[in-house]
Design a protein around this motif. Structure first.
Motif, PDB file in Angstrom:
ATOM      1  N   ASP A   1       0.782  -1.210   0.051  1.00 35.11           N
ATOM      2  CA  ASP A   1      -0.020  -0.055   0.121  1.00 35.11           C
ATOM      3  C   ASP A   1       0.901   0.984   0.015  1.00 35.11           C
ATOM      4  N   ALA A   2       0.529   2.273  -0.852  1.00 29.57           N
ATOM      5  CA  ALA A   2       1.330   3.537  -1.092  1.00 29.57           C
ATOM      6  C   ALA A   2       0.846   4.370   0.248  1.00 29.57           C
ATOM      7  N   ALA A   3       1.623   4.953   1.126  1.00 28.59           N
ATOM      8  CA  ALA A   3       1.249   5.944   2.065  1.00 28.59           C
ATOM      9  C   ALA A   3       2.234   7.095   1.906  1.00 28.59           C
ATOM     10  N   ARG A   4       1.195   8.315   1.814  1.00 24.75           N
ATOM     11  CA  ARG A   4       1.779   9.502   1.526  1.00 24.75           C
ATOM     12  C   ARG A   4       2.583   9.936   2.927  1.00 24.75           C
ATOM     13  N   VAL A   5       4.015  10.449   2.636  1.00 22.23           N
ATOM     14  CA  VAL A   5       4.814  10.715   4.064  1.00 22.23           C
ATOM     15  C   VAL A   5       5.044  12.204   3.807  1.00 22.23           C
ATOM     16  N   THR A   6       4.506  12.847   4.832  1.00 22.00           N
ATOM     17  CA  THR A   6       4.644  14.111   5.112  1.00 22.00           C
ATOM     18  C   THR A   6       5.597  14.806   6.060  1.00 22.00           C
ATOM     19  N   GLU A   7       6.219  13.730   6.845  1.00 21.44           N
ATOM     20  CA  GLU A   7       6.994  13.997   7.972  1.00 21.44           C
ATOM     21  C   GLU A   7       8.323  14.720   7.423  1.00 21.44           C
ATOM     22  N   PRO A   8       8.648  15.840   7.993  1.00 18.71           N
ATOM     23  CA  PRO A   8       9.775  16.588   7.192  1.00 18.71           C
ATOM     24  C   PRO A   8      11.158  15.611   7.556  1.00 18.71           C
ATOM     25  N   GLY A   9      11.468  15.271   8.446  1.00 14.05           N
ATOM     26  CA  GLY A   9      12.707  14.523   8.475  1.00 14.05           C
ATOM     27  C   GLY A   9      12.717  13.344   7.495  1.00 14.05           C
ATOM     28  N   ALA A  10      11.627  12.626   7.354  1.00 15.66           N
ATOM     29  CA  ALA A  10      11.849  11.588   6.371  1.00 15.66           C
ATOM     30  C   ALA A  10      11.701  12.237   4.889  1.00 15.66           C
ATOM     31  N   VAL A  11      11.050  13.154   4.525  1.00 13.95           N
ATOM     32  CA  VAL A  11      10.976  13.640   3.384  1.00 13.95           C
ATOM     33  C   VAL A  11      12.277  14.269   3.124  1.00 13.95           C
ATOM     34  N   ALA A  12      13.038  15.029   4.100  1.00 16.44           N
ATOM     35  CA  ALA A  12      14.282  15.476   3.631  1.00 16.44           C
ATOM     36  C   ALA A  12      15.319  14.304   3.417  1.00 16.44           C
ATOM     37  N   ARG A  13      15.253  13.053   4.125  1.00 16.66           N
ATOM     38  CA  ARG A  13      16.086  11.914   3.938  1.00 16.66           C
ATOM     39  C   ARG A  13      15.784  11.386   2.552  1.00 16.66           C
ATOM     40  N   LEU A  14      14.690  11.405   2.117  1.00 14.52           N
ATOM     41  CA  LEU A  14      14.455  10.924   0.778  1.00 14.52           C
ATOM     42  C   LEU A  14      15.097  11.770  -0.251  1.00 14.52           C
ATOM     43  N   ALA A  15      14.627  13.086  -0.201  1.00 14.62           N
ATOM     44  CA  ALA A  15      15.213  14.109  -0.974  1.00 14.62           C
ATOM     45  C   ALA A  15      16.619  14.008  -1.210  1.00 14.62           C
ATOM     46  N   LYS A  16      17.194  13.696   0.010  1.00 22.20           N
ATOM     47  CA  LYS A  16      18.747  13.448  -0.245  1.00 22.20           C
ATOM     48  C   LYS A  16      19.133  12.164  -1.103  1.00 22.20           C
ATOM     49  N   ALA A  17      18.400  11.176  -0.786  1.00 25.33           N
ATOM     50  CA  ALA A  17      18.665   9.942  -1.378  1.00 25.33           C
ATOM     51  C   ALA A  17      18.423  10.225  -3.006  1.00 25.33           C
ATOM     52  N   TRP A  18      17.608  10.879  -3.369  1.00 24.23           N
ATOM     53  CA  TRP A  18      17.160  11.346  -4.674  1.00 24.23           C
ATOM     54  C   TRP A  18      18.283  11.912  -5.386  1.00 24.23           C
ATOM     55  N   ALA A  19      18.822  12.978  -4.450  1.00 26.60           N
ATOM     56  CA  ALA A  19      19.926  13.925  -4.844  1.00 26.60           C
ATOM     57  C   ALA A  19      21.205  13.239  -5.004  1.00 26.60           C
TER      58      ALA A  19
END
Length: 174
Positions: free
Chosen positions: A101-119
């Motif tokens: 199941d896809a769950a939207r993630v809005t927690e800033p720490g998790a979003v920042a960690r994933l943005a860094k992983a993409w970067a």
């Protein structure tokens, strides 16, 4: 975890899930010239129940697949209405399909960690000003303007076709 050896009738051993996770964690990919060279595919469910399949820049992080999309995209609307989906990817020596199941993630720490992983993989993503979405100088045109929502797919089951000797086809239920 339940393991079902789908290749048993052909005398194949069950696939070792730990070996699959090791390859996913390492970002293992087939050789560029291989028949199963790397593309990650996301399947969501349209309103009428038919599948919608699209290539995505999904990442495997912390035992789950993560993807991003605009809220008004078909996949964004689909997972908002019905979170069931699957991800298919080829890794070195295997093809893997994860269902969950896809769950939207809005927690800033998790979003920042994933943005860094993409970067870190070459796409210059970063958290938006709210910290609950991501932005970047470019993305697929169909995703619309930023910010884009981040989703996590927790595996419910997986099917793995292992090509390396001795081979195997196994379904896992978590």
């Amino acid at each position: 975890m339940e393991t079902i050896n789908l290749g048993e009738a052909e005398g194949l051993p069950p696939v070792d899930w730990a070996a699959v996770v090791e390859k996913l964690d390492a970002g293992s990919a087939p050789r560029p010239e291989a028949h199963n060279s790397r593309t990650t595919w996301l399947c969501t469910l349209n309103e009428d129940g038919s599948p919608h399949v699209t290539a995505v820049g999904a990442l495997w992080v912390d035992g789950a697949f993560w993807f991003q999309t605009g809220a008004d995209t078909r996949k964004g609307r689909n997972v908002a209405r019905d979170p069931r989906c699957s991800v298919a990817v080829s890794i070195s020596d295997a093809d893997v399909v994860i269902e969950g199941d896809a769950a939207r993630v809005t927690e800033p720490g998790a979003v920042a960690r994933l943005a860094k992983a993409w970067a870190d993989q070459g796409w210059p993503a970063e958290p938006d000003e709210t910290g609950s979405g991501i932005t970047a100088p470019f993305n697929a045109p169909a995703l619309g303007p930023p910010p884009w929502n981040v989703y996590r797919i927790e595996p419910r089951s997986a099917t793995v076709a292992w090509a390396a000797e001795p081979g195997g086809l196994t379904r896992f239920r978590f």
